[in-house]
Design a protein around this motif. Sequence first.
Motif, PDB file in Angstrom:
ATOM      1  N   ALA A   1      11.445  -0.762 -10.446  1.00  0.00           N
ATOM      2  CA  ALA A   1      10.759  -2.050 -10.358  1.00  0.00           C
ATOM      3  C   ALA A   1       9.658  -2.007  -9.308  1.00  0.00           C
ATOM      4  CB  ALA A   1      11.765  -3.153 -10.036  1.00  0.00           C
TER       5      ALA A   1
ATOM      6  N   LEU B   1      10.260  -9.209  -5.486  1.00  0.00           N
ATOM      7  CA  LEU B   1      10.651  -7.873  -5.027  1.00  0.00           C
ATOM      8  C   LEU B   1      10.588  -7.771  -3.509  1.00  0.00           C
ATOM      9  CD1 LEU B   1      11.521  -5.096  -6.016  1.00  0.00           C
ATOM     10  CD2 LEU B   1       9.112  -4.460  -6.194  1.00  0.00           C
TER      11      LEU B   1
ATOM     12  N   LEU C   1       3.954  -6.777  -0.954  1.00  0.00           N
ATOM     13  CA  LEU C   1       5.347  -6.413  -1.143  1.00  0.00           C
ATOM     14  C   LEU C   1       6.204  -6.650   0.098  1.00  0.00           C
ATOM     15  CD1 LEU C   1       4.834  -3.101  -3.143  1.00  0.00           C
ATOM     16  CD2 LEU C   1       5.881  -5.201  -4.006  1.00  0.00           C
TER      17      LEU C   1
ATOM     18  N   ALA D   1       4.643  -7.492 -15.174  1.00  0.00           N
ATOM     19  CA  ALA D   1       5.144  -8.576 -14.325  1.00  0.00           C
ATOM     20  C   ALA D   1       6.290  -9.319 -15.004  1.00  0.00           C
ATOM     21  CB  ALA D   1       4.009  -9.542 -13.994  1.00  0.00           C
TER      22      ALA D   1
ATOM     23  N   THR E   1       5.763  -2.528 -10.206  1.00  0.00           N
ATOM     24  CA  THR E   1       5.041  -3.622  -9.559  1.00  0.00           C
ATOM     25  C   THR E   1       3.773  -3.124  -8.884  1.00  0.00           C
ATOM     26  OG1 THR E   1       7.123  -4.784  -9.176  1.00  0.00           O
ATOM     27  CG2 THR E   1       5.224  -5.487  -7.888  1.00  0.00           C
TER      28      THR E   1
ATOM     29  N   PRO F   1       6.186 -11.102  -9.489  1.00  0.00           N
ATOM     30  CA  PRO F   1       7.040  -9.930  -9.229  1.00  0.00           C
ATOM     31  C   PRO F   1       6.942  -9.418  -7.801  1.00  0.00           C
ATOM     32  CG  PRO F   1       5.145  -9.300 -10.534  1.00  0.00           C
ATOM     33  CD  PRO F   1       5.130 -10.795 -10.469  1.00  0.00           C
ATOM     34  N   THR F   2       5.749  -9.459  -7.186  1.00  0.00           N
ATOM     35  CA  THR F   2       5.622  -8.973  -5.814  1.00  0.00           C
ATOM     36  C   THR F   2       6.425  -9.838  -4.846  1.00  0.00           C
ATOM     37  OG1 THR F   2       3.543 -10.215  -5.600  1.00  0.00           O
ATOM     38  CG2 THR F   2       3.384  -7.873  -6.134  1.00  0.00           C
TER      39      THR F   2
ATOM     40  N   THR G   1      -0.190  -4.191  -9.597  1.00  0.00           N
ATOM     41  CA  THR G   1      -1.088  -4.728  -8.575  1.00  0.00           C
ATOM     42  C   THR G   1      -2.273  -3.819  -8.285  1.00  0.00           C
ATOM     43  OG1 THR G   1       0.222  -3.701  -6.803  1.00  0.00           O
ATOM     44  CG2 THR G   1       0.800  -5.948  -7.443  1.00  0.00           C
TER      45      THR G   1
ATOM     46  N   VAL H   1       0.493 -11.329 -10.788  1.00  0.00           N
ATOM     47  CA  VAL H   1       1.142 -10.356  -9.899  1.00  0.00           C
ATOM     48  C   VAL H   1       1.896 -11.014  -8.753  1.00  0.00           C
ATOM     49  CG1 VAL H   1      -0.633  -8.663 -10.436  1.00  0.00           C
ATOM     50  CG2 VAL H   1      -0.850 -10.038  -8.372  1.00  0.00           C
TER      51      VAL H   1
ATOM     52  N   SER I   1      -0.845  -5.903 -16.768  1.00  0.00           N
ATOM     53  CA  SER I   1      -0.181  -6.499 -15.604  1.00  0.00           C
ATOM     54  C   SER I   1       0.768  -7.613 -16.017  1.00  0.00           C
ATOM     55  CB  SER I   1      -1.230  -7.053 -14.621  1.00  0.00           C
ATOM     56  OG  SER I   1      -2.045  -6.019 -14.117  1.00  0.00           O
TER      57      SER I   1
ATOM     58  N   VAL J   1       9.494  -6.970 -14.909  1.00  0.00           N
ATOM     59  CA  VAL J   1      10.057  -6.839 -13.565  1.00  0.00           C
ATOM     60  C   VAL J   1      10.662  -8.152 -13.091  1.00  0.00           C
ATOM     61  CG1 VAL J   1       9.513  -6.373 -11.155  1.00  0.00           C
ATOM     62  CG2 VAL J   1       8.535  -4.939 -12.939  1.00  0.00           C
ATOM     63  N   ALA J   2       9.912  -9.243 -13.248  1.00  0.00           N
ATOM     64  CA  ALA J   2      10.410 -10.539 -12.792  1.00  0.00           C
ATOM     65  C   ALA J   2      11.663 -10.943 -13.562  1.00  0.00           C
ATOM     66  CB  ALA J   2       9.323 -11.601 -12.952  1.00  0.00           C
TER      67      ALA J   2
END
Length: 283
Positions: free
Chosen positions: A183, A31, A204, A142, A187, A27-28, A191, A24, A138, A145-146
């Motif tokens: 996204a 973003l 985030l 991830a 995300t 992507p966090t 998480t 996680v 997850s 999104v990534a």
Amino acid sequence: MMEALALPFQFPFMQNAFLICVIVSVPTALLSCFLVLKGWALMGDAVSHAVLPGIVLAYIFGFPLILGAFAAGMTCAVATGYLSGNSRVKQDTVMGVVFSGMFAVGIVLYASISTSIHLDHVLFGNMLGVERHELITSGVIASVVAGALVMKWKDLLLHAFDPAQAQASGLPVGLLHYGLLAALSLTIVATLSAAGLILAVGLLIAPGAIAFLVAREFRSMLLVSVPVCMLAMLGGTYASFYLDSAPAPTIILILTALFLLAFLRRQWLTRRASRARVAAGGA
């Protein structure tokens, strides 16, 4: 000494916790750079709180919880955009009203049903109880999104700086806008098991804020945020084992400390540059 330091890695639940941290954090972190740059920090807070009624409704009707969370997150994001665009009320005010209302609806729904899901696990996460299917879910989210953020980071950067210029350049502004919101919702869903709804907002915002203070370019900002977030998550989880504390709050405390260090470093560099300019002007 080495055996004591390696002790956390010998337990399967700690191994899963470290793995979810790695998953996680990417992507966090990515973003968070866009949210900080676009001024959407409160949007992350709003969506993270607003997914609660979706989770409860999905449980009631027997749907996967991630579908309910994603649907509620997108509902919050779309409702915020519609209300702020069709009224004189500012966006931050609309976000405050929408997310607090949806969060309240989620609490009322949760209190009205009998469920085996503990509310603390939803709000604050249950990193030490992560199961295999949650790791897989997850990991898939991830990766999607990534990958999307890495491929479209230049378009999203232009949209964040100047939406009018992005539209004049022929970019699909609406798709970029709602794609970024999607996204964000995905995300937060990824998480849930790691940090929960409330602490997810820290993941985030803090990595992007730290990278913003350290890096000069947005590309460097992206590259800095990922290792910062990953090391903070791994370090917080590792430290919580010996401190006998919850991993998620420990991670947020480490990120907060790193932000303060980055802020103090930026202040020191600014003062040093000012003194150098004064000395050069006097000479």
